[in-house]
Design an enzyme around this catalytic site. Structure first.
Site, PDB file in Angstrom:
ATOM      1  N   PHE A 111      23.507 -22.137 -38.363  1.00 21.58           N
ATOM      2  CA  PHE A 111      24.370 -21.163 -39.034  1.00 21.58           C
ATOM      3  C   PHE A 111      24.673 -19.930 -38.187  1.00 21.58           C
ATOM      4  O   PHE A 111      25.405 -19.040 -38.625  1.00 21.58           O
ATOM      5  CB  PHE A 111      23.744 -20.723 -40.371  1.00 21.58           C
ATOM      6  CG  PHE A 111      22.378 -20.101 -40.235  1.00 21.58           C
ATOM      7  CD1 PHE A 111      22.230 -18.776 -39.858  1.00 21.58           C
ATOM      8  CD2 PHE A 111      21.233 -20.844 -40.494  1.00 21.58           C
ATOM      9  CE1 PHE A 111      20.971 -18.199 -39.736  1.00 21.58           C
ATOM     10  CE2 PHE A 111      19.970 -20.284 -40.381  1.00 21.58           C
ATOM     11  CZ  PHE A 111      19.846 -18.950 -39.994  1.00 21.58           C
ATOM     12  N   THR A 145      17.378 -15.103 -51.106  1.00 18.01           N
ATOM     13  CA  THR A 145      18.566 -15.228 -50.253  1.00 18.01           C
ATOM     14  C   THR A 145      19.746 -15.794 -51.026  1.00 18.01           C
ATOM     15  O   THR A 145      20.871 -15.317 -50.902  1.00 18.01           O
ATOM     16  CB  THR A 145      18.245 -16.115 -49.034  1.00 18.01           C
ATOM     17  OG1 THR A 145      17.154 -15.527 -48.317  1.00 18.01           O
ATOM     18  CG2 THR A 145      19.437 -16.237 -48.105  1.00 18.01           C
ATOM     19  N   ARG A 159      20.723  -8.956 -55.134  1.00 20.91           N
ATOM     20  CA  ARG A 159      21.456 -10.208 -54.924  1.00 20.91           C
ATOM     21  C   ARG A 159      21.820 -10.895 -56.238  1.00 20.91           C
ATOM     22  O   ARG A 159      22.883 -11.509 -56.343  1.00 20.91           O
ATOM     23  CB  ARG A 159      20.667 -11.122 -53.999  1.00 20.91           C
ATOM     24  CG  ARG A 159      20.673 -10.595 -52.565  1.00 20.91           C
ATOM     25  CD  ARG A 159      19.814 -11.425 -51.660  1.00 20.91           C
ATOM     26  NE  ARG A 159      19.966 -11.023 -50.268  1.00 20.91           N
ATOM     27  CZ  ARG A 159      19.062 -11.271 -49.334  1.00 20.91           C
ATOM     28  NH1 ARG A 159      17.948 -11.928 -49.647  1.00 20.91           N
ATOM     29  NH2 ARG A 159      19.270 -10.880 -48.093  1.00 20.91           N
ATOM     30  N   HIS A 213      21.005  -7.187 -46.241  1.00 15.94           N
ATOM     31  CA  HIS A 213      20.042  -7.710 -45.272  1.00 15.94           C
ATOM     32  C   HIS A 213      18.860  -6.754 -45.269  1.00 15.94           C
ATOM     33  O   HIS A 213      19.020  -5.563 -45.516  1.00 15.94           O
ATOM     34  CB  HIS A 213      20.658  -7.736 -43.865  1.00 15.94           C
ATOM     35  CG  HIS A 213      19.635  -7.826 -42.769  1.00 15.94           C
ATOM     36  ND1 HIS A 213      19.158  -9.026 -42.302  1.00 15.94           N
ATOM     37  CD2 HIS A 213      18.976  -6.855 -42.079  1.00 15.94           C
ATOM     38  CE1 HIS A 213      18.257  -8.789 -41.352  1.00 15.94           C
ATOM     39  NE2 HIS A 213      18.135  -7.490 -41.197  1.00 15.94           N
TER      40      HIS A 213
END
Length: 137
Positions: A57, A91, A102, A115
């Site tokens: 990624f 995540t 999130r 982050h």
């Protein structure tokens, strides 16, 4: 007091949720000791995420992080690294707990709003990548 590094990612800046993220940070008891809005070049993103260079990624991550402005932050409080990781959430926003950034604001695994440093070693690399000592108050 411990310090950690955080980024409000391009997706969050584009969606105008920066203020909501900052409010959640302050409500979480963090002191913001450094903050700047910047636009990473692809080369800067590659340097920042060098630890992921061999991951599949990596290219997409660097392209995403350089697609628009980000907000770089240094946060301070007791147990800042662990507490910031907890406030960010998993995540994947779909797997994040209620009350996390999130879960509240993330869109996808890539566009997950924020982050954060995952260890003291990461923080000691990431903070000076964006800030010099004179910029931290």
């Amino acid at each position: 007091m411990e310090r950690t590094f955080a980024i409000i990612k391009p997706d969050a800046v584009e969606r105008n949720v920066t203020g909501k993220v900052l409010a959640m940070i302050e409500e979480g008891g963090f002191k913001i000791v450094g903050m700047k809005k910047i636009r990473l070049s692809k080369c800067q993103a590659e340097g920042f995420y060098y630890v992921h260079k061999e991951r599949p990624f990596f290219g997409d991550l660097c392209a995403f992080m350089s697609r628009g402005p980000v907000i770089a932050l240094v946060l301070e409080k007791e147990n800042a690294i662990a507490d910031w990781r907890a406030l960010m959430g998993a995540t994947n926003p779909a797997n994040a707990e209620a009350g996390t950034i999130r879960k509240a604001l993330g869109v996808s695994i890539e566009e997950n709003t924020v982050h954060g440093s995952d260890s003291p070693e990461s923080a000691s690399y990431e903070i000076p990548y964006f800030f010099n000592q004179l910029e931290l108050v």
